[in-house]
Design an enzyme around this catalytic site. Structure first.
Site, PDB file in Angstrom:
ATOM      1  N   ASP A  86      -6.088   8.246   3.847  1.00  0.00           N
ATOM      2  CA  ASP A  86      -6.563   8.339   2.468  1.00  0.00           C
ATOM      3  C   ASP A  86      -6.422   9.777   1.976  1.00  0.00           C
ATOM      4  OD1 ASP A  86      -7.938   8.077   0.038  1.00  0.00           O
ATOM      5  OD2 ASP A  86      -9.874   8.392   1.012  1.00  0.00           O
ATOM      6  N   ASP A 100     -11.230   8.042  -1.917  1.00  0.00           N
ATOM      7  CA  ASP A 100     -11.921   6.801  -2.286  1.00  0.00           C
ATOM      8  C   ASP A 100     -12.217   5.913  -1.089  1.00  0.00           C
ATOM      9  OD1 ASP A 100      -9.417   5.827  -1.690  1.00  0.00           O
ATOM     10  OD2 ASP A 100      -9.125   4.782  -3.594  1.00  0.00           O
ATOM     11  N   ASP A 146      -3.751   5.197   1.278  1.00  0.00           N
ATOM     12  CA  ASP A 146      -2.862   5.103   0.127  1.00  0.00           C
ATOM     13  C   ASP A 146      -1.440   5.517   0.504  1.00  0.00           C
ATOM     14  OD1 ASP A 146      -3.080   8.015   0.089  1.00  0.00           O
ATOM     15  OD2 ASP A 146      -4.958   7.738  -0.999  1.00  0.00           O
ATOM     16  N   ASP A 158       6.169  -6.576   3.152  1.00  0.00           N
ATOM     17  CA  ASP A 158       5.556  -7.865   3.456  1.00  0.00           C
ATOM     18  C   ASP A 158       5.798  -8.797   2.275  1.00  0.00           C
ATOM     19  OD1 ASP A 158       3.938  -9.750   4.827  1.00  0.00           O
ATOM     20  OD2 ASP A 158       2.738  -8.110   5.625  1.00  0.00           O
ATOM     21  N   ASP A 168       5.477 -13.595   5.223  1.00  0.00           N
ATOM     22  CA  ASP A 168       4.170 -14.151   5.557  1.00  0.00           C
ATOM     23  C   ASP A 168       4.198 -15.682   5.473  1.00  0.00           C
ATOM     24  OD1 ASP A 168       1.257 -13.633   6.038  1.00  0.00           O
ATOM     25  OD2 ASP A 168       1.072 -14.658   4.103  1.00  0.00           O
ATOM     26  N   GLU A 194       7.126 -14.838   9.840  1.00  0.00           N
ATOM     27  CA  GLU A 194       5.874 -15.038  10.559  1.00  0.00           C
ATOM     28  C   GLU A 194       5.840 -16.520  10.902  1.00  0.00           C
ATOM     29  OE1 GLU A 194       1.042 -14.546  10.116  1.00  0.00           O
ATOM     30  OE2 GLU A 194       2.243 -15.224   8.433  1.00  0.00           O
ATOM     31  N   HIS A 250      -2.309  -6.847  12.340  1.00  0.00           N
ATOM     32  CA  HIS A 250      -3.468  -6.830  11.448  1.00  0.00           C
ATOM     33  C   HIS A 250      -4.315  -8.095  11.545  1.00  0.00           C
ATOM     34  CE1 HIS A 250      -0.382  -9.047   9.385  1.00  0.00           C
ATOM     35  NE2 HIS A 250      -1.268  -9.525   8.533  1.00  0.00           N
ATOM     36  N   ASP A 251      -3.801  -9.140  12.183  1.00  0.00           N
ATOM     37  CA  ASP A 251      -4.538 -10.391  12.343  1.00  0.00           C
ATOM     38  C   ASP A 251      -5.095 -10.565  13.749  1.00  0.00           C
ATOM     39  OD1 ASP A 251      -4.235 -11.315   9.742  1.00  0.00           O
ATOM     40  OD2 ASP A 251      -2.320 -12.286  10.166  1.00  0.00           O
TER      41      ASP A 251
END
Length: 591
Positions: free
Chosen positions: A50, A54, A58, A127, A229, A288, A362-363
């Site tokens: 970041d 925030d 990013d 993605d 995806d 995927e 990430h899953d």
């Protein structure tokens, strides 16, 4: 010996996995291309770096770390979604395909990132999320207005006067239903995931060409490909027949995901996508592969079919989950079954197509917590061992940010610590059923809670691990003082520097990319042993997946020429017996 945990799928042993070809000329060498030789590094943008305080990572944060990314030796960066999105599912609910999510920055920032990556010889893969959009996408807003709206057929609607539609699963809903009633037009709409993610109607050619135009727009901008995806889910039987468990058992291996990946025109659409988009660029395309089976995988990636480059399966990461519980792990998962899964899948691509290899994303939970041992005593050794596995197998390796420093599960204590839509929905299911909520939280500490793999990158020992000057969107793992890039960068034998060394070894030895794979001693309960062979090059890989010393007798060691990599200082060999320390990983060059 660890007990074998049965999976949802039945696996069939590759009958020749312990045999090497009698004639080296029999070894089939696939056509060479950059995406087969690449090491892919996955970045979850929200959690990487970041720069504006925030608490959310990013694009400028990624730009600020390009030198670090380049130093890893990797070739391709896969970015999780950064498109315009209301963020119901962390960007997998897209409201504008040609915009950047405001939290991540601007299109100018993206252009600077793409330029900076290409200048450093790195490729960027986006993605692609086209099974569904956000319910805040203009198409869906129009679709809801009336039954005769021009965009009505961009989505799947079922008129309520026909009764309730046949059940379809909705993965992120407490009631488990994939249909949502909308009173505005007295109809239900389909959503395989959250009700905030209505499924697109790919049977409508207008939808398909909207998608192809968007893909061409990004590829013309200069990106290098797409990770797609849940792409096998795009095709549906629009009559929506009743599907019983008996139907699933008979036709779809008892699994809803296989049914959802078996739409009648799926491969027509993928061929059309290839013709309209992918064939026009030197790009990579990754499916995927939810619902993809060994028997159907080549339908997606056989070069002669002109569909996609490669796909990844879920059989490996599904290993060890206890049936009837949401991603609850049995710690006694079987290495024998693990070896069988990866050997069977390697056999799928022995002569055609191309595979992938991954242990985290990430899953998924963190790689070292799920497949290794994240205690202080063994975290480094087991992390290096898993890296050795990933980078010595055939297929394109996908490596998740933070795994190169051995980041671990978060071990959150409360549902309030979680941000993931899936975990929160499953918690509500347990609550509605009157189940044990505390046990659910305990299960997620080691099991499949997706936030385990989404905690912020641990850069250094400053506040919030150097990720942000603000309040992080998801709590930083408490172990960041011990596990961080800064400390590992300056430690020669760190997990990070071992990763760099292993990437270099793979790149310098095509045998580790294109060589034939042969499993040795499939029934050994602790050690994963295999060879890689390409022409006159041959390597022996030995991986101890256990927390104790273990040994294996192999005649191959008698022709050992040298040790190419070792996550310990030495290796104990007595004639043809190799004694491996806990989580030891060794690669030998052999004659």
């Amino acid at each position: 010996m660890k007990k074998i945990i049965p999976l949802l799928l039945a696996f069939f042993m590759f009958s020749h996995c312990n045999k090497e070809p009698e004639n080296k000329a029999e070894i089939s060498v696939p056509s060479k291309t950059w995406w087969k030789e690449a090491v892919v590094y996955q970045i979850y943008p929200r959690s990487f770096k970041d720069t504006d305080g925030d608490g959310v990572g990013d694009i400028k944060g990624i730009i600020s770390k390009l030198d670090y990314i380049k130093s890893l030796g990797i070739d391709v960066v896969w970015l999780n979604p950064i498109y315009g999105s209301p963020n119901a599912d962390n960007g997998y609910d897209i409201s504008d395909y040609k915009a950047i999510m405001k939290e991540f920055g601007t299109m100018e920032d993206f252009d600077a990132l793409l330029k900076g990556m290409h200048e450093k010889g790195l490729k960027l893969v986006m993605d692609l999320v086209v099974n569904h959009t956000s319910d805040e996408h203009p198409w869906f807003k129009e679709s809801r207005k009336s039954r005769d709206n021009p965009y009505r057929d961009y989505y799947h609607w079922w008129p309520a006067e026909k009764g309730k539609p046949a059940f379809r699963p909705g993965a992120f809903e407490a009631d488990g239903s994939g249909w949502r009633f909308d009173s505005l037009t007295n109809a239900y709409y389909l959503h395989y995931f959250s009700y905030k993610q209505p499924d697109l109607n790919w049977e409508n050619p207008k939808v398909r060409h909207e998608i192809y135009d968007m893909m061409n727009w990004w590829l013309k901008k200069g990106i290098d490909g797409f990770r797609m995806d849940v792409i096998p889910f795009i095709a549906k039987d629009t009559t929506f027949p009743v599907i019983t468990q008996a139907d699933l058992d008979k036709n779809y291996h008892g699994r809803w995901d296989v049914y959802m990946a078996s739409g009648p025109h799926l491969h027509d659409y993928l061929k059309e996508m290839n013709s309209e988009v992918l064939s026009k660029y030197d790009c990579m395309s990754l499916a995927e592969g939810a619902g993809m089976l060994k028997s159907t995988a080549l339908n997606f990636v056989d070069e002669d079919r002109h569909e996609l480059n490669m796909g990844y399966h879920f059989d490996g990461v599904n290993l060890g989950y206890i049936p009837g519980h949401f991603k609850k792990m049995d710690p006694n998962w079987s290495l024998v079954e693990f070896k069988k899964i990866y050997s069977d899948w390697d056999a799928v691509y022995k002569d055609k197509g191309w595979g992938t290899i991954y242990l985290g994303n990430h899953d998924q939970p963190r790689m070292v917590s799920r497949w290794g041992n994240d205690t202080p005593k063994f975290r480094a050794y087991s992390s290096k061992m898993l890296t050795t596995f990933l980078l010595s197998m055939r297929g394109t390796p996908y490596y998740y940010y933070g795994d190169e420093i051995g980041m671990t599960n978060a071990y959150f204590d409360s549902i309030e610590d979680y941000r993931d839509i899936e975990t929160i929905a499953e918690y509500e299911k347990v609550k509605i059923a009157g189940g044990d909520l505390q046990q659910f939280i305990e299960d997620q500490k080691t099991g499949g809670a997706r936030d385990n793999g989404r905690t912020p990158m641990q850069w250094d020992t400053t506040a919030n691990a150097g990720f942000t000057a603000g309040t992080p969107w998801l709590s930083v793992n408490k172990n960041f003082n011990q596990v961080n890039v800064a400390s590992e960068n300056k430690t020669p034998n760190s997990i990070l520097n071992y990763f760099r060394k292993m990437v270099k070894l793979r790149k310098e030895n095509p045998v580790l990319i294109y060589g034939a794979y042969h499993l040795l001693q499939a029934e050994h309960p602790d050690i994963y042993a295999y060879t890689r062979i390409l022409n006159d090059k041959k390597m022996l890989i030995l991986l101890n997946f256990s927390d104790h010393n273990s040994n294996i007798n192999l005649k191959e060691i008698e022709t050992k020429e040298g040790t190419l990599i070792n996550n310990y200082e030495s290796v104990d060999i007595e004639n043809d017996k190799i004694n491996l320390l806990p989580y030891q990983a060794v690669i030998f060059s052999i004659k």
